[in-house]
Write an enzyme that holds these catalytic residues in place. Structure first.
Site, PDB file in Angstrom:
ATOM      1  N   CYS A  50       9.625 -22.876 -11.110  1.00  0.00           N
ATOM      2  CA  CYS A  50       8.935 -23.299  -9.892  1.00  0.00           C
ATOM      3  C   CYS A  50       7.742 -24.195 -10.199  1.00  0.00           C
ATOM      4  O   CYS A  50       7.285 -24.938  -9.325  1.00  0.00           O
ATOM      5  CB  CYS A  50       8.490 -22.085  -9.087  1.00  0.00           C
ATOM      6  SG  CYS A  50       7.418 -20.954  -9.999  1.00  0.00           S
ATOM      7  N   ARG A  52       7.482 -26.170 -13.298  1.00  0.00           N
ATOM      8  CA  ARG A  52       7.732 -27.255 -14.246  1.00  0.00           C
ATOM      9  C   ARG A  52       9.224 -27.501 -14.416  1.00  0.00           C
ATOM     10  O   ARG A  52      10.036 -26.576 -14.341  1.00  0.00           O
ATOM     11  CB  ARG A  52       7.090 -26.967 -15.597  1.00  0.00           C
ATOM     12  CG  ARG A  52       7.627 -25.763 -16.321  1.00  0.00           C
ATOM     13  CD  ARG A  52       6.953 -25.558 -17.686  1.00  0.00           C
ATOM     14  NE  ARG A  52       5.549 -25.236 -17.561  1.00  0.00           N
ATOM     15  CZ  ARG A  52       4.550 -26.006 -18.003  1.00  0.00           C
ATOM     16  NH1 ARG A  52       4.811 -27.151 -18.619  1.00  0.00           N
ATOM     17  NH2 ARG A  52       3.298 -25.630 -17.868  1.00  0.00           N
ATOM     18  N   GLY A 189      -3.997  -5.087   6.654  1.00  0.00           N
ATOM     19  CA  GLY A 189      -3.758  -6.523   6.748  1.00  0.00           C
ATOM     20  C   GLY A 189      -2.321  -6.848   6.369  1.00  0.00           C
ATOM     21  O   GLY A 189      -1.658  -6.074   5.672  1.00  0.00           O
ATOM     22  N   ALA A 190      -1.856  -8.015   6.837  1.00  0.00           N
ATOM     23  CA  ALA A 190      -0.460  -8.396   6.582  1.00  0.00           C
ATOM     24  C   ALA A 190      -0.348  -9.850   6.140  1.00  0.00           C
ATOM     25  O   ALA A 190       0.712 -10.458   6.268  1.00  0.00           O
ATOM     26  CB  ALA A 190       0.385  -8.153   7.836  1.00  0.00           C
ATOM     27  N   GLU A 192      -1.297 -13.121   3.160  1.00  0.00           N
ATOM     28  CA  GLU A 192      -0.859 -13.447   1.801  1.00  0.00           C
ATOM     29  C   GLU A 192      -1.484 -12.521   0.757  1.00  0.00           C
ATOM     30  O   GLU A 192      -0.798 -12.026  -0.143  1.00  0.00           O
ATOM     31  CB  GLU A 192      -1.210 -14.903   1.486  1.00  0.00           C
ATOM     32  CG  GLU A 192      -0.767 -15.344   0.096  1.00  0.00           C
ATOM     33  CD  GLU A 192      -1.134 -16.791  -0.194  1.00  0.00           C
ATOM     34  OE1 GLU A 192      -0.899 -17.233  -1.329  1.00  0.00           O
ATOM     35  OE2 GLU A 192      -1.674 -17.466   0.710  1.00  0.00           O
ATOM     36  N   MET A 193      -2.804 -12.293   0.867  1.00  0.00           N
ATOM     37  CA  MET A 193      -3.472 -11.436  -0.114  1.00  0.00           C
ATOM     38  C   MET A 193      -2.956 -10.001  -0.037  1.00  0.00           C
ATOM     39  O   MET A 193      -2.811  -9.320  -1.059  1.00  0.00           O
ATOM     40  CB  MET A 193      -4.986 -11.471   0.095  1.00  0.00           C
ATOM     41  CG  MET A 193      -5.631 -12.794  -0.287  1.00  0.00           C
ATOM     42  SD  MET A 193      -5.540 -13.099  -2.067  1.00  0.00           S
ATOM     43  CE  MET A 193      -6.783 -11.958  -2.650  1.00  0.00           C
TER      44      MET A 193
END
Length: 448
Positions: A50, A52, A189-190, A192-193
């Site tokens: 993903c 290179r 929370g939902a 990215e982190m």
């Protein structure tokens, strides 16, 4: 023979471009075969991840090989050759060997020292081996690079220190609890982190995870995607009663976990530890919630300090690994130089033994009455003479492996002894020459 590496990576192209020049797994086999059939290519390995896409090749001429590799990449992804030139970097000779060692060791990765690239490089090499697009040089060099990377990781533990906030949160939990398996965890929370934290928790062996979010639909989507539980934000006080770990990452302007909430929950909890980790900005967890000795609270600044310290440790480990690379490059060069000498010595020995054999045939014709014992003695002594005569020339030939003008001097050596060392790529070159001839003939008689 020349080693060339052409790389499209995170330094040379943005993610939008890199997405367009990545080979799908099911296309890699054909890509290897197509490249191997290309003019000038004697060996090749293609690495495509993903982050290179790289072509490693042994070529007969640098400029010709570089052009045909760039043309191959352009044709594969629908770009002009100039586009490929602008989004890639080219390494030749020692620089190419150094690049391979750095990439395989994780020193050239976005996340310094990551180990995933080692497995990806190993898979790329094994695939090329299976398709038979590698030969003597790459079979040795890629094994050397993989062995070096494994040793570097084992000796430095470069990948052991967390360098992302979400991963650092999980590492912090390990320091507090030791083994994490069986610990009840809440992710608030939902986004990215939160998902990154969830993935790191799953990777550490935790399977009792509940995602809570103000919007229940988002909690449901994230939880079902990864096979964990979900609930509403209103259920948080109840969930906290039995929780061991809480990781919070929302965009709320207000505190999600308050001191009064923890005071209320703590009355219902047993004396077990509760770890609260806040990776949100602004903060989700009110300061000073660690109202008792069994409640631990950390915010993003605490984690950033851990990440920064780990980054410094990784950089020190990376510097140590990098300091070993010149020796590896030299070891490869010594091996390659000796590789050029071996066929010359073999050809010299074969010529000498042919002369000895012909001499014995002549003796047999002229002295047919020799006994087997006499013939054996004569044969043994003629071989001894040959070995004594070859001792110094072979020694000189071996010393040429470390000479900067070794190719030129080895050619002179062959001329002096009237020998012709076999070219290990003779069959490949002959095949490509025949193919070019056939293409030229078709072109001449084409009426299109």
């Amino acid at each position: 023979m020349h080693f060339i590496a052409i790389s499209i990576n995170h330094r040379t192209a943005d993610v939008a471009l890199r997405e367009q020049v990545a080979f799908r797994d099911d296309a890699l086999r054909l890509a290897h075969e197509d490249l191997f059939e290309t003019k000038s290519i004697l060996e090749n390995v293609i690495l495509s991840t993903c982050n290179r896409t790289e072509v490693y090749a042994i070529v007969d001429q640098i400029h010709t090989g570089r052009y045909y590799i760039q043309r191959f990449l352009a044709r594969s992804f629908g770009f002009d050759v100039d586009d490929i030139k602008n989004m890639s970097e080219v390494k030749v000779g020692d620089e190419a060997v150094e690049h391979l060692l750095r990439v395989t060791s994780g020193l050239d990765s976005i996340v310094l020292g990551e180990t995933q690239i080692l497995g990806q490089m190993r898979d790329a090499f094994f695939l090329a081996q299976d398709i038979q697009t590698t030969g003597t040089i790459f079979n040795h060099l890629f094994k050397q690079a993989i062995t070096f990377a494994k040793k570097a990781h084992n000796e430095t533990d470069i990948a052991d220190n967390a360098v992302s906030v979400s991963y650092a949160a999980v590492e912090l939990a390990k320091k507090v609890f030791g083994k994490l398996k069986g610990k009840q965890t809440i992710i608030i929370g939902a986004g990215e982190m939160s998902e990154l934290s969830l993935l790191n928790l799953l990777g550490s062996g935790i399977d009792d995870i509940t995602v809570v979010n103000r919007t229940e639909t988002n909690a449901y989507k994230l939880a079902t995607k990864h096979g964990v539980n979900y609930n509403t934000l209103e259920s948080l006080p109840t969930l906290l009663t039995n929780a061991d770990i809480v990781i919070s990452s929302t965009s709320s302007p207000d505190f999600i976990v308050t001191k009064s909430m923890i005071e209320s929950v703590n009355l219902k909890r047993k004396a077990s530890s509760l770890l609260l980790i806040d990776i949100a900005v602004p903060r989700d967890i009110e300061p000073n919630v660690n109202i008792s000795e069994n409640i631990f609270s950390y915010d993003v600044d605490d984690l950033k300090g851990l990440v920064d310290a780990n980054l410094r440790e990784r950089q020190m480990a990376a510097d140590f690994i990098a300091s070993q690379i010149p020796d590896e490059v030299q070891a490869h060069n010594d091996w390659v130089n000796m590789l050029g000498v071996v066929p010359v010595i073999r050809a010299l020995r074969e010529k000498a033994m042919t002369i000895q054999s012909e001499t014995m045939d002549s003796i047999d014709r002229k002295l047919p009455d020799l006994s087997d014992r006499e013939r054996t003695i004569i044969s043994k002594h003629t071989k001894s003479i040959i070995n004594q005569m070859l001792k110094d020339p072979i020694k000189q030939a071996k010393e040429l492996s470390n000479d900067k003008r070794s190719n030129e001097k080895l050619e002179l050596f062959q001329n002096i002894f009237d020998i012709d060392a076999a070219d290990p790529y003779e069959d490949i070159k002959a095949h490509k020459a025949q193919k070019e001839k056939e293409v030229s003939i078709r072109h001449i008689f084409s009426f299109e």
